[in-house]
Design a protein around this motif. Sequence first.
Motif, PDB file in Angstrom:
ATOM      1  N   VAL A   1       0.916  -1.183   0.040  1.00 34.01           N
ATOM      2  CA  VAL A   1      -0.169  -0.039   0.113  1.00 34.01           C
ATOM      3  C   VAL A   1       0.801   1.274  -0.040  1.00 34.01           C
ATOM      4  CG1 VAL A   1      -1.777   1.362   1.195  1.00 34.01           C
ATOM      5  CG2 VAL A   1      -1.800  -1.163   1.471  1.00 34.01           C
ATOM      6  N   ILE A   2       0.595   2.227  -0.736  1.00 31.52           N
ATOM      7  CA  ILE A   2       1.232   3.695  -0.929  1.00 31.52           C
ATOM      8  C   ILE A   2       0.083   4.531  -0.480  1.00 31.52           C
ATOM      9  CG2 ILE A   2       2.231   5.298  -2.142  1.00 31.52           C
ATOM     10  CD1 ILE A   2       3.870   3.455  -3.528  1.00 31.52           C
ATOM     11  N   ALA A   3       0.620   5.334   0.569  1.00 28.01           N
ATOM     12  CA  ALA A   3      -0.435   6.381   1.013  1.00 28.01           C
ATOM     13  C   ALA A   3       0.418   7.823   1.029  1.00 28.01           C
ATOM     14  CB  ALA A   3      -0.900   6.209   2.544  1.00 28.01           C
ATOM     15  N   MET A   4      -0.468   8.626   0.658  1.00 33.23           N
ATOM     16  CA  MET A   4       0.052  10.171   0.470  1.00 33.23           C
ATOM     17  C   MET A   4      -1.026  11.160   0.764  1.00 33.23           C
ATOM     18  SD  MET A   4       0.373   9.729  -3.664  1.00 33.23           S
ATOM     19  CE  MET A   4       0.275   8.169  -3.386  1.00 33.23           C
ATOM     20  N   ASP A   5      -0.462  12.284   1.091  1.00 31.95           N
ATOM     21  CA  ASP A   5      -1.435  13.404   1.481  1.00 31.95           C
ATOM     22  C   ASP A   5      -1.453  14.537   0.207  1.00 31.95           C
ATOM     23  OD1 ASP A   5      -3.648  14.627   3.368  1.00 31.95           O
ATOM     24  OD2 ASP A   5      -1.769  15.445   4.578  1.00 31.95           O
TER      25      ASP A   5
ATOM     26  N   ARG B   1      -1.741  -1.010  -3.748  1.00 29.85           N
ATOM     27  CA  ARG B   1      -2.931  -0.203  -3.623  1.00 29.85           C
ATOM     28  C   ARG B   1      -2.553   1.132  -3.056  1.00 29.85           C
ATOM     29  NH1 ARG B   1      -5.764  -3.351  -6.089  1.00 29.85           N
ATOM     30  NH2 ARG B   1      -7.592  -2.306  -4.868  1.00 29.85           N
ATOM     31  N   VAL B   2      -3.592   2.201  -3.392  1.00 32.41           N
ATOM     32  CA  VAL B   2      -3.092   3.260  -3.307  1.00 32.41           C
ATOM     33  C   VAL B   2      -4.303   4.126  -2.327  1.00 32.41           C
ATOM     34  CG1 VAL B   2      -2.805   5.827  -4.400  1.00 32.41           C
ATOM     35  CG2 VAL B   2      -1.984   3.944  -5.317  1.00 32.41           C
ATOM     36  N   ILE B   3      -3.692   4.829  -1.347  1.00 32.31           N
ATOM     37  CA  ILE B   3      -4.817   5.775  -0.661  1.00 32.31           C
ATOM     38  C   ILE B   3      -4.077   7.066  -0.595  1.00 32.31           C
ATOM     39  CG2 ILE B   3      -5.788   6.162   1.604  1.00 32.31           C
ATOM     40  CD1 ILE B   3      -4.890   3.229   2.535  1.00 32.31           C
ATOM     41  N   ALA B   4      -5.107   8.194  -0.817  1.00 36.64           N
ATOM     42  CA  ALA B   4      -4.579   9.591  -1.265  1.00 36.64           C
ATOM     43  C   ALA B   4      -5.590  10.515  -0.620  1.00 36.64           C
ATOM     44  CB  ALA B   4      -4.205   9.843  -2.462  1.00 36.64           C
ATOM     45  N   THR B   5      -5.317  11.613  -0.209  1.00 40.25           N
ATOM     46  CA  THR B   5      -6.408  12.766   0.259  1.00 40.25           C
ATOM     47  C   THR B   5      -6.146  13.903  -0.756  1.00 40.25           C
ATOM     48  OG1 THR B   5      -4.819  14.212   1.542  1.00 40.25           O
ATOM     49  CG2 THR B   5      -5.753  12.364   2.533  1.00 40.25           C
ATOM     50  N   VAL B   6      -7.441  14.546  -1.157  1.00 38.49           N
ATOM     51  CA  VAL B   6      -7.393  15.672  -2.113  1.00 38.49           C
ATOM     52  C   VAL B   6      -8.119  16.811  -1.511  1.00 38.49           C
ATOM     53  CG1 VAL B   6      -7.319  14.007  -4.115  1.00 38.49           C
ATOM     54  CG2 VAL B   6      -9.371  14.618  -3.120  1.00 38.49           C
ATOM     55  N   HIS B   7      -7.971  17.910  -1.759  1.00 35.91           N
ATOM     56  CA  HIS B   7      -8.751  19.139  -1.410  1.00 35.91           C
ATOM     57  C   HIS B   7      -9.673  19.181  -2.179  1.00 35.91           C
ATOM     58  CE1 HIS B   7      -6.935  20.990   1.918  1.00 35.91           C
ATOM     59  NE2 HIS B   7      -5.537  21.273   1.095  1.00 35.91           N
ATOM     60  N   ALA B   8     -11.118  19.118  -1.896  1.00 34.40           N
ATOM     61  CA  ALA B   8     -12.116  19.578  -2.369  1.00 34.40           C
ATOM     62  C   ALA B   8     -13.396  19.422  -1.376  1.00 34.40           C
ATOM     63  CB  ALA B   8     -12.519  18.284  -3.726  1.00 34.40           C
ATOM     64  N   GLY B   9     -14.515  20.201  -1.668  1.00 33.22           N
ATOM     65  CA  GLY B   9     -15.829  20.189  -0.887  1.00 33.22           C
ATOM     66  C   GLY B   9     -16.766  19.208  -1.397  1.00 33.22           C
ATOM     67  N   SER B  10     -16.623  18.498  -2.475  1.00 31.19           N
ATOM     68  CA  SER B  10     -17.778  17.652  -2.710  1.00 31.19           C
ATOM     69  C   SER B  10     -17.063  16.908  -4.033  1.00 31.19           C
ATOM     70  CB  SER B  10     -19.129  18.447  -3.274  1.00 31.19           C
ATOM     71  OG  SER B  10     -18.619  19.303  -4.272  1.00 31.19           O
ATOM     72  N   LEU B  11     -17.856  15.745  -4.409  1.00 28.58           N
ATOM     73  CA  LEU B  11     -17.332  15.220  -5.623  1.00 28.58           C
ATOM     74  C   LEU B  11     -17.754  15.976  -6.773  1.00 28.58           C
ATOM     75  CD1 LEU B  11     -18.846  11.493  -5.412  1.00 28.58           C
ATOM     76  CD2 LEU B  11     -16.560  12.280  -5.054  1.00 28.58           C
ATOM     77  N   GLU B  12     -18.826  16.903  -7.170  1.00 32.46           N
ATOM     78  CA  GLU B  12     -18.843  17.728  -7.782  1.00 32.46           C
ATOM     79  C   GLU B  12     -17.694  18.816  -8.132  1.00 32.46           C
ATOM     80  OE1 GLU B  12     -21.078  17.230  -5.533  1.00 32.46           O
ATOM     81  OE2 GLU B  12     -22.480  16.021  -6.765  1.00 32.46           O
ATOM     82  N   GLU B  13     -17.027  19.332  -6.994  1.00 30.55           N
ATOM     83  CA  GLU B  13     -15.666  19.988  -7.149  1.00 30.55           C
ATOM     84  C   GLU B  13     -14.771  19.167  -7.568  1.00 30.55           C
ATOM     85  OE1 GLU B  13     -12.995  22.579  -4.298  1.00 30.55           O
ATOM     86  OE2 GLU B  13     -15.229  22.084  -3.412  1.00 30.55           O
TER      87      GLU B  13
END
Length: 323
Positions: free
Chosen positions: A240-244, A264-276
């Motif tokens: 697994v690779i994780a990143m911010d 397998r990849v886990i990551a965070t992203v900046h957004a307020g919604s799936l639409e954004e």
Amino acid sequence: MKEKLREQILSFFPTSLQQLLAHLEIWPELEEIRLRAKRPLALRLTGEEYFVSPAGELVKDPLQAYEVQPEDLLRTINVATNSSLYAFEEEVKQGYLTLPGGHRLGIAGQPLLEGEKIKTFCHIGSLNLRIAREIKGVATPFLPYLIQGNPPRVCHTLIVSPPRGGKTTFLRDLVRHFSWGLPALGFPGATVGLVDERGEVAACFRGVPQLDIGPRTDVLSNCSKVEGIRLLLRAFAPEVIAMDEVGRAEEVRAVEDALNAGVRVIATVHAGSLEELNRRPFFRFLSRLGVVERFVLLSRRGARRQVTVLDGEGRVMKLCCAG
């Protein structure tokens, strides 16, 4: 625990500021302490801003607050680094210092540039101490939705939230869980490679994680995600690779390399919604690859948080409110 945090935080400040902060009953809610030269001493407590008076009391009116002096900033830097700022030279280039306990001291002012990059700071105008706080178990209710298959494997997951939504805290807890293993779900634990570009997930101090990221996690701290992913793939064989905060085109191409290697990849992203999120070019690229299996949407209003897990098609699997 509260007393330990209090003593640790106070130890980063000179005596003059310790005396202002010492008697405040703020420690469980404290998120930030901001020092700005010739401006009020400010605190952020669970999403709300306060100021500190010359008598060491919380006030809402900045005109009633203690005015931070330039020497307060210099003394704080000297105390926090044990008068060895040179030892933090690489971190200073990024605009912050990571302190014992994983707390982060942000620096702003007049930088000395080397080309277009910061070499150090000639004059410091602001400091922001961000309190590192583990919230173990924040991801626990959602784990059954983030593992699938027989034998079980980690789902490719994007953790989505606006700023201050809790995505880094959630990511850290996922890394910890997947590294330790989940016997109740038949998951024995995985070798995790964590690319901690901004040093906020593991909060390494002199190479040692200050926060619990599990026994099977290898950390690259203050390293770009592109180089970090490539190094992990070459030398550490992560499952697994994780990143911010993934988002740049070159980062997404590096993520594709990890996917092609079966990681397998886990990551965070900046957004307020799936639409954004759908408006972001990097996400449109990931969508074409068809690899995202889970979304974790985080939102926060004051102390109240909402967590929603969706499958790769955007269907809600789990929703939970807390606070």
